[in-house]
Write a protein that holds these residues in place. Structure first.
Motif, short mmCIF file in Angstrom:
data_model
loop_
_atom_site.label_atom_id
_atom_site.label_comp_id
_atom_site.label_asym_id
_atom_site.label_seq_id
_atom_site.Cartn_x
_atom_site.Cartn_y
_atom_site.Cartn_z
N LEU A 193 0.85 -1.19 0.00
CA LEU A 193 0.00 0.00 0.00
C LEU A 193 0.89 1.24 0.00
CD1 LEU A 193 -2.62 1.64 0.42
CD2 LEU A 193 -2.42 1.17 2.85
N ILE A 194 0.77 2.04 -1.06
CA ILE A 194 1.55 3.27 -1.17
C ILE A 194 0.59 4.44 -0.92
CG2 ILE A 194 3.03 4.67 -2.65
CD1 ILE A 194 3.52 2.01 -4.28
N GLU A 195 0.93 5.26 0.05
CA GLU A 195 0.06 6.37 0.46
C GLU A 195 0.60 7.68 -0.11
OE1 GLU A 195 -2.67 8.31 1.23
OE2 GLU A 195 -3.03 6.62 2.59
N LEU A 196 -0.25 8.36 -0.90
CA LEU A 196 0.16 9.60 -1.55
C LEU A 196 -0.52 10.83 -0.93
CD1 LEU A 196 -0.16 8.40 -5.26
CD2 LEU A 196 1.87 8.36 -3.84
N GLY A 197 -1.21 10.66 0.17
CA GLY A 197 -1.99 11.74 0.79
C GLY A 197 -1.19 13.00 1.08
N GLU A 198 0.08 12.83 1.48
CA GLU A 198 0.92 13.99 1.81
C GLU A 198 1.13 14.91 0.63
OE1 GLU A 198 4.65 13.24 3.81
OE2 GLU A 198 3.76 11.56 4.90
N LEU A 199 1.02 14.36 -0.58
CA LEU A 199 1.26 15.16 -1.78
C LEU A 199 0.22 16.25 -1.98
CD1 LEU A 199 2.28 12.52 -4.48
CD2 LEU A 199 3.75 14.14 -3.28
N ALA A 200 -0.94 16.09 -1.36
CA ALA A 200 -2.05 17.04 -1.57
C ALA A 200 -1.66 18.48 -1.22
CB ALA A 200 -3.26 16.61 -0.76
N THR A 201 -0.68 18.64 -0.33
CA THR A 201 -0.27 19.99 0.09
C THR A 201 0.85 20.54 -0.79
OG1 THR A 201 1.31 19.05 1.67
CG2 THR A 201 -0.92 19.51 2.49
N GLN A 202 1.34 19.74 -1.71
CA GLN A 202 2.47 20.16 -2.54
C GLN A 202 2.01 20.97 -3.75
OE1 GLN A 202 5.68 19.41 -1.59
NE2 GLN A 202 4.79 18.44 0.23
N ALA B 176 -0.91 -2.36 -10.72
CA ALA B 176 -1.29 -1.49 -9.60
C ALA B 176 -2.74 -1.04 -9.76
CB ALA B 176 -0.37 -0.28 -9.55
N VAL B 177 -3.36 -0.75 -8.62
CA VAL B 177 -4.71 -0.20 -8.59
C VAL B 177 -4.64 1.11 -7.81
CG1 VAL B 177 -7.02 -0.50 -7.64
CG2 VAL B 177 -5.89 -2.43 -8.75
N VAL B 178 -5.15 2.18 -8.40
CA VAL B 178 -5.14 3.49 -7.74
C VAL B 178 -6.55 3.80 -7.24
CG1 VAL B 178 -4.68 5.96 -8.00
CG2 VAL B 178 -3.32 4.29 -9.30
N LYS B 179 -6.67 4.06 -5.94
CA LYS B 179 -7.95 4.42 -5.32
C LYS B 179 -7.73 5.67 -4.48
CE LYS B 179 -11.27 1.87 -4.98
NZ LYS B 179 -12.53 1.67 -5.74
N GLY B 180 -8.26 6.80 -4.93
CA GLY B 180 -8.08 8.05 -4.19
C GLY B 180 -6.61 8.40 -4.10
N THR B 181 -6.10 8.52 -2.88
CA THR B 181 -4.68 8.86 -2.70
C THR B 181 -3.84 7.62 -2.40
OG1 THR B 181 -5.01 9.26 -0.34
CG2 THR B 181 -5.24 11.16 -1.81
N ARG B 182 -4.40 6.45 -2.65
CA ARG B 182 -3.67 5.21 -2.37
C ARG B 182 -3.40 4.41 -3.64
NH1 ARG B 182 -7.34 4.18 2.83
NH2 ARG B 182 -6.02 5.22 4.34
N ALA C 93 -13.37 -2.62 -6.19
CA ALA C 93 -14.38 -3.11 -7.12
C ALA C 93 -13.95 -4.48 -7.62
CB ALA C 93 -14.52 -2.13 -8.29
N PRO C 94 -14.87 -5.29 -8.16
CA PRO C 94 -14.52 -6.64 -8.62
C PRO C 94 -13.34 -6.70 -9.59
CG PRO C 94 -16.89 -6.37 -8.58
CD PRO C 94 -16.31 -5.02 -8.28
N HIS C 95 -13.30 -5.78 -10.56
CA HIS C 95 -12.19 -5.84 -11.53
C HIS C 95 -10.86 -5.48 -10.86
CE1 HIS C 95 -13.12 -1.51 -11.71
NE2 HIS C 95 -11.90 -1.34 -12.17
N GLU C 96 -10.93 -4.67 -9.79
CA GLU C 96 -9.71 -4.33 -9.07
C GLU C 96 -9.24 -5.50 -8.21
OE1 GLU C 96 -10.57 0.46 -8.65
OE2 GLU C 96 -11.45 -0.92 -7.19
N ILE C 97 -10.19 -6.25 -7.65
CA ILE C 97 -9.86 -7.46 -6.89
C ILE C 97 -9.13 -8.44 -7.81
CG2 ILE C 97 -10.81 -9.49 -5.71
CD1 ILE C 97 -13.10 -7.65 -4.73
N ARG C 98 -9.66 -8.62 -9.02
CA ARG C 98 -9.02 -9.53 -9.98
C ARG C 98 -7.61 -9.06 -10.32
NH1 ARG C 98 -14.17 -9.69 -12.21
NH2 ARG C 98 -13.61 -8.16 -13.81
N ARG C 99 -7.46 -7.74 -10.46
CA ARG C 99 -6.14 -7.20 -10.82
C ARG C 99 -5.13 -7.46 -9.70
NH1 ARG C 99 -3.92 -4.54 -14.66
NH2 ARG C 99 -2.37 -2.92 -14.39
N LEU C 100 -5.57 -7.29 -8.46
CA LEU C 100 -4.65 -7.47 -7.34
C LEU C 100 -4.41 -8.93 -6.98
CD1 LEU C 100 -5.48 -4.68 -4.72
CD2 LEU C 100 -3.54 -4.83 -6.27
#
Length: 198
Positions: free
Chosen positions: A87-96, A119-125, A164-171
């Protein structure tokens, strides 16, 4: 031999939890790759053989029930062994500044793409399945040392409710021994949904 074509419930559902109290639960253990298939023959922990041919677009989840025999008080349920997920968290980037966000996103995309990691991108993750040894993935992330992001490993079962189902399959469906993936070297609470694939 009887062929099981439907998921009739899940042990996480309150009604089934109630029925399961005092019932004998026969378990079918599947790895995450077999769980993505709609057709398979497998033995349970009681050494009974089950032929499963699910209807199109069904997605098996841990705890799914394929057989219930009320007279015998027996439930036959699926247990899935899922790998951890990076899990890669990109939330900190929001202030950049936008330029910094673009720079970091491209740098991360290059690092992941260079390893041929899906990879699957969901929001900031960003969720990445373990396609190679965990230590190797950790080493790759540390070597790139991308500013403004953090990463950790989470159990697959904790990640599934957000996908989502297609993301489950991807992961979880494309990284098994037969996949064509190239081998180079806690979230907000949401109610669990019983997902059926598109």
């Amino acid at each position: 031999m009887k062929i099981y074509t439907e998921i009739i419930g899940n042990l996480d559902d309150p009604a089934w939890r109630e029925r399961a109290e005092g019932a004998e639960i026969e378990t079918i253990d599947l790895d995450q790759w077999t769980a993505q298939k709609s057709r398979f023959v497998v033995r349970s922990d009681r050494d009974n053989e089950y032929a499963v041919a699910l209807k199109r677009h069904s997605q098996l989840l841990g705890g799914d029930i394929i057989d219930y025999r009320p007279a015998e008080r027996r439930i036959v349920a699926i247990r899935i062994a899922l790998s951890d997920v990076l899990l890669i968290e990109l939330g900190e980037l929001a202030t950049q500044a936008p330029e910094q966000i673009i720079h970091t996103a491209v740098e991360l995309g290059h690092a992941i793409g260079n390893q041929h990691w899906p990879a699957v991108v969901k929001g900031t993750r960003v969720y990445v399945p373990l396609t190679v040894d965990r230590k190797v993935m950790e080493s790759v992330m540390r070597t790139h040392h991308i500013e403004g992001i953090s990463f950790s490993f989470q159990p697959g079962r904790e990640v599934i409710p957000y996908l989502a189902p297609h993301e489950i399959r991807r992961l979880f469906g494309g990284t098994g021994p037969d996949s064509d993936v190239h081998h180079h070297h806690h979230p907000d609470e949401h109610p669990r949904e019983h997902v059926h694939a598109d």
